[in-house]
Design a protein around this motif. Structure first.
Motif, PDB file in Angstrom:
ATOM      1  N   VAL A 222      30.898  81.883  86.579  1.00 21.01           N
ATOM      2  CA  VAL A 222      30.263  80.559  86.569  1.00 21.01           C
ATOM      3  C   VAL A 222      31.034  79.595  85.672  1.00 21.01           C
ATOM      4  O   VAL A 222      31.330  78.458  86.053  1.00 21.01           O
ATOM      5  N   VAL A 223      31.380  80.057  84.477  1.00 20.54           N
ATOM      6  CA  VAL A 223      32.102  79.208  83.531  1.00 20.54           C
ATOM      7  C   VAL A 223      33.489  78.839  84.058  1.00 20.54           C
ATOM      8  O   VAL A 223      33.946  77.707  83.911  1.00 20.54           O
ATOM      9  N   SER A 224      34.165  79.798  84.693  1.00 25.41           N
ATOM     10  CA  SER A 224      35.503  79.540  85.229  1.00 25.41           C
ATOM     11  C   SER A 224      35.458  78.502  86.343  1.00 25.41           C
ATOM     12  O   SER A 224      36.326  77.621  86.433  1.00 25.41           O
ATOM     13  N   ALA A 225      34.457  78.610  87.212  1.00 22.65           N
ATOM     14  CA  ALA A 225      34.308  77.612  88.279  1.00 22.65           C
ATOM     15  C   ALA A 225      34.064  76.226  87.682  1.00 22.65           C
ATOM     16  O   ALA A 225      34.613  75.223  88.165  1.00 22.65           O
ATOM     17  N   MET A 226      33.265  76.185  86.608  1.00 21.52           N
ATOM     18  CA  MET A 226      33.022  74.916  85.933  1.00 21.52           C
ATOM     19  C   MET A 226      34.305  74.354  85.325  1.00 21.52           C
ATOM     20  O   MET A 226      34.610  73.166  85.445  1.00 21.52           O
ATOM     21  N   ALA A 227      35.100  75.230  84.681  1.00 25.51           N
ATOM     22  CA  ALA A 227      36.345  74.793  84.049  1.00 25.51           C
ATOM     23  C   ALA A 227      37.319  74.241  85.089  1.00 25.51           C
ATOM     24  O   ALA A 227      37.948  73.194  84.878  1.00 25.51           O
ATOM     25  N   PHE A 228      37.436  74.943  86.214  1.00 21.51           N
ATOM     26  CA  PHE A 228      38.366  74.482  87.246  1.00 21.51           C
ATOM     27  C   PHE A 228      37.911  73.149  87.829  1.00 21.51           C
ATOM     28  O   PHE A 228      38.729  72.247  88.065  1.00 21.51           O
ATOM     29  N   ALA A 229      36.615  73.010  88.050  1.00 15.09           N
ATOM     30  CA  ALA A 229      36.100  71.759  88.620  1.00 15.09           C
ATOM     31  C   ALA A 229      36.336  70.584  87.666  1.00 15.09           C
ATOM     32  O   ALA A 229      36.788  69.504  88.091  1.00 15.09           O
ATOM     33  N   LEU A 230      36.045  70.782  86.390  1.00 15.56           N
ATOM     34  CA  LEU A 230      36.236  69.705  85.419  1.00 15.56           C
ATOM     35  C   LEU A 230      37.716  69.366  85.242  1.00 15.56           C
ATOM     36  O   LEU A 230      38.091  68.199  85.125  1.00 15.56           O
ATOM     37  N   ALA A 231      38.574  70.398  85.218  1.00 18.14           N
ATOM     38  CA  ALA A 231      40.011  70.140  85.106  1.00 18.14           C
ATOM     39  C   ALA A 231      40.546  69.447  86.352  1.00 18.14           C
ATOM     40  O   ALA A 231      41.438  68.593  86.272  1.00 18.14           O
ATOM     41  N   ALA A 232      40.007  69.805  87.519  1.00 20.55           N
ATOM     42  CA  ALA A 232      40.431  69.168  88.765  1.00 20.55           C
ATOM     43  C   ALA A 232      40.084  67.688  88.777  1.00 20.55           C
ATOM     44  O   ALA A 232      40.829  66.869  89.338  1.00 20.55           O
ATOM     45  N   VAL A 233      38.966  67.333  88.150  1.00 26.27           N
ATOM     46  CA  VAL A 233      38.622  65.914  88.024  1.00 26.27           C
ATOM     47  C   VAL A 233      39.694  65.186  87.213  1.00 26.27           C
ATOM     48  O   VAL A 233      40.132  64.084  87.559  1.00 26.27           O
ATOM     49  N   GLY A 234      40.142  65.812  86.122  1.00 23.70           N
ATOM     50  CA  GLY A 234      41.218  65.225  85.332  1.00 23.70           C
ATOM     51  C   GLY A 234      42.500  65.096  86.123  1.00 23.70           C
ATOM     52  O   GLY A 234      43.230  64.102  86.006  1.00 23.70           O
ATOM     53  N   LEU A 235      42.773  66.093  86.963  1.00 19.41           N
ATOM     54  CA  LEU A 235      43.960  66.029  87.815  1.00 19.41           C
ATOM     55  C   LEU A 235      43.843  64.899  88.824  1.00 19.41           C
ATOM     56  O   LEU A 235      44.823  64.199  89.103  1.00 19.41           O
ATOM     57  N   TRP A 236      42.652  64.715  89.374  1.00 20.04           N
ATOM     58  CA  TRP A 236      42.400  63.620  90.315  1.00 20.04           C
ATOM     59  C   TRP A 236      42.631  62.266  89.647  1.00 20.04           C
ATOM     60  O   TRP A 236      43.083  61.318  90.291  1.00 20.04           O
ATOM     61  N   LEU A 237      42.366  62.198  88.346  1.00 28.46           N
ATOM     62  CA  LEU A 237      42.598  60.967  87.586  1.00 28.46           C
ATOM     63  C   LEU A 237      44.062  60.811  87.173  1.00 28.46           C
ATOM     64  O   LEU A 237      44.413  59.817  86.523  1.00 28.46           O
ATOM     65  N   HIS A 238      44.891  61.790  87.528  1.00 29.16           N
ATOM     66  CA  HIS A 238      46.321  61.769  87.180  1.00 29.16           C
ATOM     67  C   HIS A 238      46.533  61.678  85.673  1.00 29.16           C
ATOM     68  O   HIS A 238      47.387  60.931  85.188  1.00 29.16           O
ATOM     69  N   SER A 239      45.737  62.467  84.923  1.00 28.56           N
ATOM     70  CA  SER A 239      45.809  62.414  83.468  1.00 28.56           C
ATOM     71  C   SER A 239      45.738  63.826  82.902  1.00 28.56           C
ATOM     72  O   SER A 239      44.733  64.529  83.101  1.00 28.56           O
TER      73      SER A 239
END
Length: 385
Positions: A330-347
């Motif tokens: 559960v935590v890993s899925a959360m980490a990937f999702a939150l990091a992917a948001v940062g990637l989407w922001l190109h930051s």
């Protein structure tokens, strides 16, 4: 446990713990030295591929660590003894030899790195868990000198700069696989399965994330992400040290020593960045970007593992491997999702913020699970009276 020891013995144990902990710098140095040397030997596209390979190698090292060490340390029904397997030592030495003979070939480097990193992870883990402090000090010196020699050679434009690096790893591997008086415990099969699944679910995020960075943002950001993650990995040394010791038994002394080392590591990294040392080591990829903010955020992400590790190790000692695997998924899925948001922001800064938030959430989740299990055990004990 350590609180019951006489003061002189506690001081000696704390000193040995600190020396062994500091020796872990050699483990973090290898990925950083590889990125540094690659920045001066290979083209930018090749550097991007090697940066991803470093992350993949780290993941392979974590999986090997889970199979060889953590599964045994989590098998509560055994003596929980570990040794450095000869088969892994042999594979690492062969890999070092092949890289040394093909030191300008990035493909050979990418293929050999997982074996070298796995040997480093397992070799150091065995030394820490079994308190082979003197051996580990010498092995760490060999790795550190090899990395230093490789980086210096790369600075002077030598095409053989990878040879000292892999030679230091090979020498340390030979030392770490010397015979010991005990035998490795046989892990419980069910425990091994859950521990490996746990590690795979957690560790796969970072090579996958860096592959996405390489594909979407280009090799420059992929190299920078690896460089920052590797440099901030200096904080992971005391944290991994603490986890290994806590998997054996809870120790307030090791927690205090590790927390102090984490704080000191943050200060060192900030000083190195502000004085230009990190830019000098990693070259144009670091100096062409504003690295201070993502570096600070990466350090916060690593440091947040401190409150996570304590309940995590407690749950492992309690034998709750199945529960931990579910929670980590559960935590890993959360980490990937939150990091992917940062990637989407190109930051990259936003990527590290996502990882930080997920780590803080995991600390809360593990602690709540630990307290719930303790309450349940107390209720069972009261009912049995």
């Amino acid at each position: 446990m350590t609180a019951d020891l006489p003061s002189p013995l506690r001081l000696r144990r704390a000193t040995l713990s600190l020396i062994t902990l500091l020796g872990g710098v050699s483990l973090a140095v290898i990925p950083a030295a590889t990125v540094s040397i690659s920045s001066r030997l290979f083209s930018r596209p090749e550097q991007g591929v090697i940066a991803v390979a470093v992350m993949v190698a780290t993941f392979v090292g974590q999986l090997t660590f889970a199979v060889v060490l953590e599964s045994r340390l989590s098998s509560a029904a055994t003596e929980r003894r570990v040794v450095f397997p000869l088969w892994l030592a042999g594979l690492a030495i062969v890999a070092a030899l092949v890289i040394a003979l093909n030191s300008t070939n990035p493909v050979v480097l990418c293929i050999g790195l997982p074996l070298l990193i796995a040997a480093l992870e397992v070799g150091r883990g065995v030394s820490v868990a079994e308190r082979l402090d003197v051996r580990e000090i010498w092995a760490s010196v060999m790795v550190g000198l090899g990395a230093l020699g490789g980086v210096v050679a790369a600075f002077t434009g030598q095409t053989w700069a990878l040879i000292p690096l892999v030679a230091g790893i090979a020498a340390a591997t030979l030392l770490r696989c010397l015979p010991v008086a005990h035998r490795a415990s046989r892990p419980e099969p069910a425990v091994m399965g859950w521990v490996v699944a746990d590690t795979a679910i957690t560790g796969v995020i970072y090579p996958l994330l860096n592959t996405m960075i390489l594909a979407l943002l280009g090799p420059g950001d992929a190299v920078l992400f690896t460089a920052i993650a590797t440099v901030s990995g200096l904080l992971a040394i005391p944290l991994n040290f603490m986890r290994l010791r806590l998997l054996k038994a809870h120790s307030q002394l090791d927690i205090v020593v590790s927390a102090g080392a984490v704080l000191a590591a943050v200060v060192v990294l900030v000083v190195l960045e502000r004085t230009g040392v990190l830019g000098f080591i990693f070259g144009g990829v670091w100096t062409s970007s504003a690295a201070i903010l993502p570096l600070v955020l990466a350090c916060c992400w690593r440091a947040a593992s401190l409150p996570t590790t304590i309940p995590f190790a407690a749950l492992r000692r309690m034998g709750e491997v199945r529960l931990l695997t579910g929670l980590r998924a559960v935590v890993s899925a959360m980490a990937f999702a939150l990091a992917a948001v940062g990637l989407w922001l190109h930051s990259l800064s936003a990527v590290f913020i996502g990882l930080l938030l997920a780590e803080l959430a995991s600390a809360v989740v593990y602690e709540l699970a630990r307290r719930r299990l303790l309450r349940a055990a107390e209720q069972v004990a009261v009912a049995g009276r």
